[in-house]
Motif scaffolding. Structure first.
Motif, PDB file in Angstrom:
ATOM      1  N   TRP A 107       0.657   7.705  -2.826  1.00 39.45           N
ATOM      2  CA  TRP A 107       1.164   8.963  -3.360  1.00 39.45           C
ATOM      3  C   TRP A 107       2.453   9.408  -2.661  1.00 39.45           C
ATOM      4  CZ3 TRP A 107      -3.746  12.533  -4.220  1.00 39.45           C
ATOM      5  CH2 TRP A 107      -4.299  12.217  -5.478  1.00 39.45           C
ATOM      6  N   VAL A 108       2.572   9.050  -1.388  1.00 41.01           N
ATOM      7  CA  VAL A 108       3.736   9.540  -0.645  1.00 41.01           C
ATOM      8  C   VAL A 108       4.827   8.483  -0.505  1.00 41.01           C
ATOM      9  CG1 VAL A 108       2.565  11.371   0.619  1.00 41.01           C
ATOM     10  CG2 VAL A 108       2.535   9.048   1.517  1.00 41.01           C
ATOM     11  N   ASN A 168      -7.186   5.299   4.063  1.00 38.57           N
ATOM     12  CA  ASN A 168      -6.640   6.269   3.107  1.00 38.57           C
ATOM     13  C   ASN A 168      -5.338   5.737   2.522  1.00 38.57           C
ATOM     14  OD1 ASN A 168      -5.587   8.508   1.817  1.00 38.57           O
ATOM     15  ND2 ASN A 168      -6.239   9.933   3.418  1.00 38.57           N
ATOM     16  N   ARG A 180       2.619  15.007  -3.742  1.00 38.68           N
ATOM     17  CA  ARG A 180       3.537  13.887  -3.983  1.00 38.68           C
ATOM     18  C   ARG A 180       4.838  14.013  -3.173  1.00 38.68           C
ATOM     19  NH1 ARG A 180      -0.662  13.630  -6.729  1.00 38.68           N
ATOM     20  NH2 ARG A 180      -0.923  12.328  -8.560  1.00 38.68           N
ATOM     21  N   ASN A 223      -3.789   9.089  -0.713  1.00 37.11           N
ATOM     22  CA  ASN A 223      -3.117  10.329  -0.295  1.00 37.11           C
ATOM     23  C   ASN A 223      -2.044  10.072   0.753  1.00 37.11           C
ATOM     24  OD1 ASN A 223      -5.644  10.932  -1.465  1.00 37.11           O
ATOM     25  ND2 ASN A 223      -5.455  13.040  -0.728  1.00 37.11           N
ATOM     26  N   GLN A 224      -2.328   9.140   1.658  1.00 33.88           N
ATOM     27  CA  GLN A 224      -1.381   8.943   2.760  1.00 33.88           C
ATOM     28  C   GLN A 224      -0.575   7.662   2.607  1.00 33.88           C
ATOM     29  OE1 GLN A 224      -3.238   9.688   6.545  1.00 33.88           O
ATOM     30  NE2 GLN A 224      -4.206  11.574   5.818  1.00 33.88           N
ATOM     31  N   ASP A 244      -3.090  14.752   3.659  1.00 30.54           N
ATOM     32  CA  ASP A 244      -3.682  14.558   2.330  1.00 30.54           C
ATOM     33  C   ASP A 244      -2.979  15.440   1.304  1.00 30.54           C
ATOM     34  OD1 ASP A 244      -5.483  12.683   3.126  1.00 30.54           O
ATOM     35  OD2 ASP A 244      -7.203  14.048   3.256  1.00 30.54           O
ATOM     36  N   GLY A 295       0.138  14.253   0.087  1.00 36.83           N
ATOM     37  CA  GLY A 295      -0.086  13.264  -0.965  1.00 36.83           C
ATOM     38  C   GLY A 295      -0.344  13.919  -2.307  1.00 36.83           C
ATOM     39  N   VAL A 296      -1.234  14.910  -2.301  1.00 36.55           N
ATOM     40  CA  VAL A 296      -1.548  15.615  -3.543  1.00 36.55           C
ATOM     41  C   VAL A 296      -0.263  16.212  -4.121  1.00 36.55           C
ATOM     42  CG1 VAL A 296      -2.830  17.553  -4.536  1.00 36.55           C
ATOM     43  CG2 VAL A 296      -3.905  16.093  -2.822  1.00 36.55           C
TER      44      VAL A 296
END
Lengths: 66, 1348
Positions: free
Chosen positions: B899-900, B892, A28, B895-896, A22, A25-26
């Motif tokens: 975003w990535v 998810n 990036r 975030n997973q 997570d 992700g935050v």
């Protein structure tokens, strides 16, 4: 030929590795999209049977992180 | 902020709380106030604007039954009051009414539901007053009969107003429509002749409305009038024409008068064949009662108007009229009534030849004996006397209105009389007491919606007219219909003065009936509450930069405030999160931020303080802007001092500069000039080195500071609480959440400018303080939350509902959400799929509950963010829908995934589909799990006996919750023992000894000194901690844990520290005042060990601390030179005043940079400090007696505690809170809380606030009797178990044990309260006899199967 990109099933501990994913992700952070995560409450939950199941279903690699 | 258009009914933004709509109302629009019938002008104009003609007509018919008639002939007072007149010209309101009416067939509109009543009402006269009264009385349920003496109904509308202004088809249709309301109209019926009032009464009429009009023309009262033939008053003339008795006219016609009927008569005369038509009017054009367009059209048709002329006699020959003798007049000055009297000019007589003379100077009622018969009072003017408010005559059951009481007036005034009569006749019939006097209307407010700054000027609608040559041959309507586009454009000119136009479409549209006519009419109400405490959290107002003309904010659209820029960046903002500049909606390529707008500025505003938050939010906005732009965006921040002293802020600032390439320019820009011919902006600034530079930007963001609004200052005065110089709430350093008034607490930016985490801490602290005061009343007003019964889903096939979240642009901006949702529809067991902008928003939550019920869903999958933050929210939602919370799973995909993988939209979409498929596969196998609760041990363990630990323990003990303090050293006090004064000048040692005293004497507090935590187990409500003091170990059982392990100054090995006694750190110098006595020069060096690679954080308090010490030295020894060598001065908030004071006292501040640090060397009798001054651009050599280092603050050694309680540390070994902004004192683990320096360096005031906050949060646990614990525990199948005991060996929590079963040997048994749900036992069991609830083998395998 396209470069080989392994399909990975990752078992992530809810409290650390999953939180880390997570956070990635935050933050990036970018990484290959060929990973599929399965959340478990502890990496200790990962029965070897699950790992074998993942291989059986066609994954190229299994990551247990915790 | 004016970035986007907003309707009167609006929702602030998608995630706003409360998540509901509001209706913006101002005072009633002036047009409505001006209308005699109080017609909702703004309402129907708004409907016409949207082409909703039927709705427009419905709005009009709320107040009158004749939209098409008044749309043609109303003298429109509304237009004279239109605020558009202040800009250009009024709106053609009347014309818009006609447009609406012309597009609607009244006979097709539904008649409202009417509940019949028994009473009957008779109305005498079918003119506008009578028919309007009939209309409203009929809607009210009365049986209404109208009696009309003429052959057809309509009164003056039919027999006074000619067809070229009001076509008979319109009149007939609108009168006909009344029959649908159950009104009967008896024509050719003269009351007194054909029927008497007594007969009406006998027929059952309980009330009578006399609306017989004024039909008798007034005489000119000039010689010749009585004798000559060819004179006919205007009423008679027009009536004869409309009755069809007069079809032709020859010769010349002269009309006397200046009203509508004079114009009508002249125009009708021409149409009947008159060779000439004249109007004689004794005043000038401006005084004419008819509107200018009407006068103009009359003249266009060939009528000659003689202004300023009065008739003096009528000429005749053989009793036939030959003409009229007139005299010129002049107007007197205005008299007291504002009228100008015509005065004849002697010798100016002239003669107009005429065959017909039509006086149109007024009418009076023709009672024909009726009044005497009924004993009705008549005034000296020949009008009926009534109560002006109720229109009741001297005979109670008889009401009268319209021209019969007022003399000749307009249709809209007659309509008003009809409305009024209906209202009071209704009240009379219901037996209510009627008012005896005129009821004053409440005064008209003028708080109207301000027109927008860029409201364009636009000409008033021009109404097309029939060509002149087609007019005189008949009675075709002169004003032609306006086309729809022009009408809608005209309606668009409306300034919406009243805000909400009261069209009540929202009432119609609101399914759940939240907006009803009653709730829509809600007004602010005063409620009195009896409370024991008050907490003030009014927040702040962003500084308004429009007062600074050098920044051009008010004039240039591409200069925005930081708050406006936040909205521009927001997914729910005006551009849906797409980076856009206002002027041309293009993507900006270069954006500049200007810091300290309205902060740290005494020259141009009164805000001396630092607003604390602007540096960080500007950095954040720059970084996010760069993230939003998929092109190379240049961001530059112009600043004075970069102030990022919050936890992890410095790292963010460094990343912004080094990783994201945000440019930071240390300069205060003074002027912004628009670049001619473009929408760009030129910025001129001076660099550090004194060079003048210019740079062009596409957009400029003004980082506006925080202010306390004047309204809040008034409230504070009313409450009797003191304020600081900066108008913030005055508080003490030892209780930064308590105002100057007992029982009144404060939190957030009103206490002083601050960021979210500090606001949240202060809020919890304020709540805790009230809790301490009111602990006796705890729970007295608690309402228990009741969930619906859980539905039993056993035996049901899975029906899965899938909610795919866009998360603004976070998901939807990368992955193809519609495609994902479509994909999910086809997956097995999926019964329902929808996508949401924000699945977590309140309205979506409400909808989810509805959907679960409607669709009979029994499993829910939300594809959104991470279950670690949002699972509890959704679980509660489905619980509200009657589903067990464990029938839920999340995918998810933010975030997973998005975003990535933001660089690869295609694979992000594919992966999202896979993640959803995995979740759905697992969800099909989920089962309901019953809740488990355990009792709470109502006591606390506080680790650390510093100010934070003691404060937390004391406030818990004061609320009746015993606390144990575990202190490592031999005494309480922590690092506060070294402090002298707070930044507001309070004595710390005095406070500390008082605190230690209270703690040690408190019966509810046990202090364990020289003790350390060696191990801990348990969970919220039931912890067990092992405390060792070297002699032995003690076990403490407690319900909550508070971590307050503190911090310490870091060790340094630079600047000769430890090698030369003249180099000291922190408070060393302060505690040794003898040293300072003869010192000529003292140098402070800031950021020693802070803000570098080793410790990439700001120690927050050192700037304030050094400045305080510098001021103290200057106060004691003004001759001593004091230097502060700094990188950025970070005296945030009102601490800025200290910085200013120090400068004023002569403390010299020299800035240095990390790559060119000062050098300290030993010289004879002292030290020499070598520092490069960037302003002078040269090195300074400072001779110093002492150098004092502001070294970094480090956390205590927290590793053991971290491991014992399994709570995380960040990279710098400070404890990591559950959420940096929203949960600053919680840990992710329930029941453990954090405060003081263990969290991050902070001042004693902030430590105390955080300690109170931790205690407050702990109270939320301790106040309950039991706590629900996770039921996700292991489950043993005793039939499969062989009693091997492997599970008991691997369990770290002693949550599974072997139990002897008679005759079967040993079998494993789980202990749910101890079980952490890790599943190690399940994975280890050779028999697969153990499974984990919610993470069953089959459920995990279902995910794995779907993964590849």
């Amino acid at each position: 030929m396209a470069e080989f990109e392994p399909k990975i099933v990752a078992f992530l501990c809810n409290w650390c590795a999953y939180a880390g994913a997570d956070l990635a992700g935050v933050s990036r952070l970018q990484y290959p999209s060929s990973i599929r995560t399965v959340r478990v409450m502890c990496s200790g939950r990962v029965d070897p049977m699950f790992v074998l199941e993942a291989f059986k279903d066609g994954s190229d690699g299994v990551l247990v992180a915790g | 902020m004016g970035l986007a258009d907003r309707k009167a009914t609006y929702k602030l933004y998608a995630q706003a709380i409360p998540g509901s709509f509001a209706i913006e109302k101002f005072d009633t629009a002036p047009c409505r106030m001006a209308c005699p019938a109080n017609l909702n002008v703004q309402g129907y104009v708004a409907m016409v604007k949207q082409g909703k003609y039927e709705e427009a007509v419905k709005i009009i018919m709320e107040d009158l039954p004749f939209p098409g008639i008044l749309g043609r002939i109303c003298p429109h007072r509304c237009e004279k009051s239109c605020r558009r007149l202040e800009l250009d010209s009024s709106i053609s309101i009347r014309e818009l009414k006609r447009v609406a009416a012309d597009h609607v067939d009244l006979s097709k509109l539904p008649v409202p539901d009417i509940t019949p009543r028994n009473e009957k009402v008779s109305i005498i006269g079918a003119g506008p007053a009578g028919l309007t009264a009939a209309y409203f009385l009929a809607i009210d349920g009365y049986e209404v009969s109208v009696y009309e003496s003429m052959p057809e109904p309509g009164g003056m509308m039919r027999y006074g107003i000619p067809e070229h202004r009001l076509p008979r088809s319109v009149l007939d249709a609108e009168i006909d429509n009344l029959k649908r309301y159950g009104i009967t109209i008896h024509t050719n019926t003269v009351i007194g002749r054909d029927l008497t009032l007594e007969e009406l009464r006998e027929h059952g009429a309980s009330a009578i409305f006399l609306a017989i009009g004024a039909w008798k023309g007034l005489k000119l009262r000039i010689p010749g009038e009585e004798t000559a033939e060819g004179i006919s008053d205007v009423t008679t003339f027009l009536r004869e024409v409309h009755l069809g008795n007069l079809k032709q006219l020859s010769g010349k016609v002269v009309v006397i008068g200046g009203g509508h009927s004079a114009l009508d008569a002249a125009r009708v005369a021409l149409r009947l064949g008159a060779s000439e038509a004249h109007i004689v009017y004794r005043r000038s054009r401006t005084e004419m009662l008819a509107e200018p367009e009407e006068v103009e059209e009359t003249e266009v048709e060939g009528v000659k108007i003689h202004f300023l002329a009065a008739p003096i006699s009528i000429g005749s020959e053989n009793d036939k009229v030959t003409g009229i003798e007139c005299i010129r007049t002049r107007l007197s000055d205005m008299d007291s009534t504002g009228r100008r009297k015509p005065i004849p000019i002697e010798g100016s007589e002239f003669f107009i030849e005429a065959d017909h003379i039509i006086p149109a100077i007024g009418q009076e009622p023709d009672f024909a004996g009726l009044t005497q018969k009924l004993n009705l009072n008549v005034s000296k003017w020949g009008l009926l006397e009534v109560n002006p408010e109720t229109l009741q005559t001297n005979i109670p059951e008889i009401f009268a209105g319209g021209d019969v009481i007022s003399g000749p007036a307009t249709v809209i005034e007659a309509v008003e009389a009809g409305q009024r009569a209906a209202k009071y006749i209704g009240q009379y019939l219901q037996g209510k007491v009627l008012p005896t006097e005129w009821q004053e209307e409440p005064p008209m407010g003028t708080n109207w919606q301000a027109p927008s700054k860029d409201e364009p000027m636009k000409d008033r609608l021009k109404v097309p007219t029939l060509p002149k040559q087609q007019r005189l041959s008949g009675f075709e309507e002169v004003n032609l219909q306006v086309d729809e586009t022009s009408a809608q454009e005209e309606a668009d000119r409306c300034l919406d003065c009243g805000g909400c136009c009261e069209c009540y479409r929202c009432v119609e549209a609101c399914g759940p009936q939240a907006v009803t006519l009653e709730t829509h009419a809600q007004k602010p109400e005063t409620v009195e509450l009896e409370v024991g405490s008050v907490i003030l959290a009014p927040g702040f107002t962003p500084f308004d930069p429009s007062k600074f003309d050098n920044y051009n904010y008010a004039k240039h659209p591409n200069i925005v405030t930081s708050t406006e820029f936040e909205r521009i960046l927001s997914a729910t903002g005006p551009f849906m999160g797409h980076l856009t500049r206002i002027s041309d909606k293009k993507e900006p390529k270069k954006i500049a931020w200007f810091q300290c707008i309205g902060s740290r500025d005494l020259n141009r505003c009164d805000n001396a303080y630092c607003s604390s938050v602007c540096c960080m939010y500007a950095v954040k906005e720059a970084v996010i802007a760069k993230e939003h732009a998929d092109y190379d965006l240049d961001c530059a921040v112009f600043f004075m001092d970069m102030r990022t002293p919050g936890k992890d802020f410095e790292k963010y600032y460094n990343d912004a500069e080094n990783k994201h390439g945000v440019r930071f320019i240390r300069s205060r820009v003074h002027t912004i000039d628009p670049v001619h011919g473009t929408d760009d902006l030129e910025v001129r600034y001076v660099t550090d080195k004194g060079e003048l530079k210019t740079e062009i930007f596409d957009m400029i963001v003004l980082s506006v500071g925080m202010e306390i609004s004047p309204e809040m200052v008034d409230i504070a005065n009313d409450l009797g609480i003191e304020l600081t110089d900066g108008k913030f709430c005055k508080t003490s350093d030892f209780q930064s959440f308590a105002t100057s008034r007992d029982g009144v607490f404060v939190c957030g930016a009103f206490q002083g400018p601050k960021d979210i985490p500090e606001s949240v801490m202060e809020a919890s602290a304020a709540a805790c303080s009230t809790g301490v005061n009111l602990s006796a009343a705890r729970g007295a007003l608690v309402k228990e939350r009741i969930f619906p019964d859980e539905s039993d889903i056993s035996g049901e096939e899975p029906r899965i509902g899938v909610f795919v979240c866009n998360c603004g642009v976070n998901i939807g901006g990368v992955a193809d959400v519609p495609a994902i949702a479509e994909y999910a529809k086809n997956l097995p067991n999926v019964a329902y799929v929808e996508e949401n902008l924000f699945t977590c928003s309140q309205d979506t939550q409400d909808k989810m509950v509805e959907v679960v019920k409607e669709q009979h869903l029994n499993r829910i999958v939300v594809a959104a963010c991470t279950p670690r933050t949002h699972e509890p929210l959704f679980q509660e939602t489905i619980r509200n829908a009657g589903l067990n919370p464990y029938l839920f799973d999340m995918a998810n995909i933010r975030n997973q995934c998005t975003w990535v993988h933001s660089n690869d939209k295609k694979t992000a979409t594919e992966k999202s589909k896979d993640l959803i498929r995995m979740a759905i596969n697992r969800a099909s196998l989920l089962e309901p799990i019953p809740a488990v609760s355990v009792d709470i041990n109502k006591s606390a363990l506080v680790v650390g006996g510093g100010v934070a630990g003691m404060t937390a323990a004391l406030s818990l003990a004061d609320q009746g919750f015993p606390a144990t303090i575990v202190e490592k050293s031999s005494e309480l006090g922590g690092v506060a023992k070294d402090l002298k004064k707070t930044w507001k000048g309070r004595d710390v040692q005095e406070f500390l000894s008082g605190l230690v005293n209270k703690v040690t004497r408190h019966p509810g507090i046990e202090v364990l000194t020289d003790s350390e935590v060696t191990d801990a187990s348990g969970f919220v409500g039931n912890f067990e901690t092992q405390v060792s003091n070297g002699n032995g170990t003690k076990s403490v059982k407690h319900g909550v844990t508070i971590i307050a392990t503190g911090g310490k100054p870091a060790d340094v090995d630079e600047y000769l520290y430890g090698q030369n006694p003249r180099v000291t750190r922190w408070h060393d110098l302060e505690h040794d005042p003898d040293k300072l006595k003869d010192a000529e020069s003292v140098v402070f060096i800031q950021c020693v060990g802070s803000r570098d690679d080793n410790r990439p954080y700001c120690s927050r308090i050192c700037c304030t601390s050094s400045i305080l010490q510098a001021i103290a030295i200057k106060e004691e020894h003004p001759e001593t030179d004091v230097f502060i060598l700094y990188r950025d001065i970070r005296t945030y908030g009102e601490r800025e005043a200290l910085y200013k004071k120090a400068r004023e006292m002569g403390v010299i501040f020299v800035r240095y940079s990390l790559d060119n640090k000062p050098k300290v060397s030993e010289v004879e009798n002292g030290l020499e400090v070598d520092v490069f001054d960037p302003v002078l651009q040269r090195s300074l050599k400072i001779k110093a007696d002492y150098v004092n280092l502001a070294t970094a603050i480090e956390p205590a050694d927290n590793m053991a505690i971290s491991e014992s309680y399994k709570i995380p540390l960040n990279a710098e070994k400070f404890f990591m809170e559950a959420h940096a902004k929203l949960r600053p004192v919680d840990f992710a683990t329930d029941g453990i809380f954090l405060c003081g320096l263990a969290h991050y360096p902070k001042g004693i005031d902030e430590s105390i606030a955080q300690a109170m906050a931790a205690a407050g949060r702990a109270t939320t646990v301790l106040a309950k009797d039991s706590v629900q614990i996770s039921p996700l525990v292991s489950q043993v199948d005793a039939d499969q178990c062989i009693g091997c005991g492997l599970c008991t060996e691997v369990c770290a929590f002693s949550a599974i044990e072997l139990e002897e079963i008679e005759g079967k040997g040993y079998r494993a048994k789980n202990i749910p309260a101890s079980c952490k749900g890790c599943g190690l036992c399940a994975a280890s069991c050779p028999q697969h006899a153990i499974d984990m609830l919610h993470f069953r083998d089959a459920q995990i395998i279902a995910s794995v199967c779907a993964a590849v």
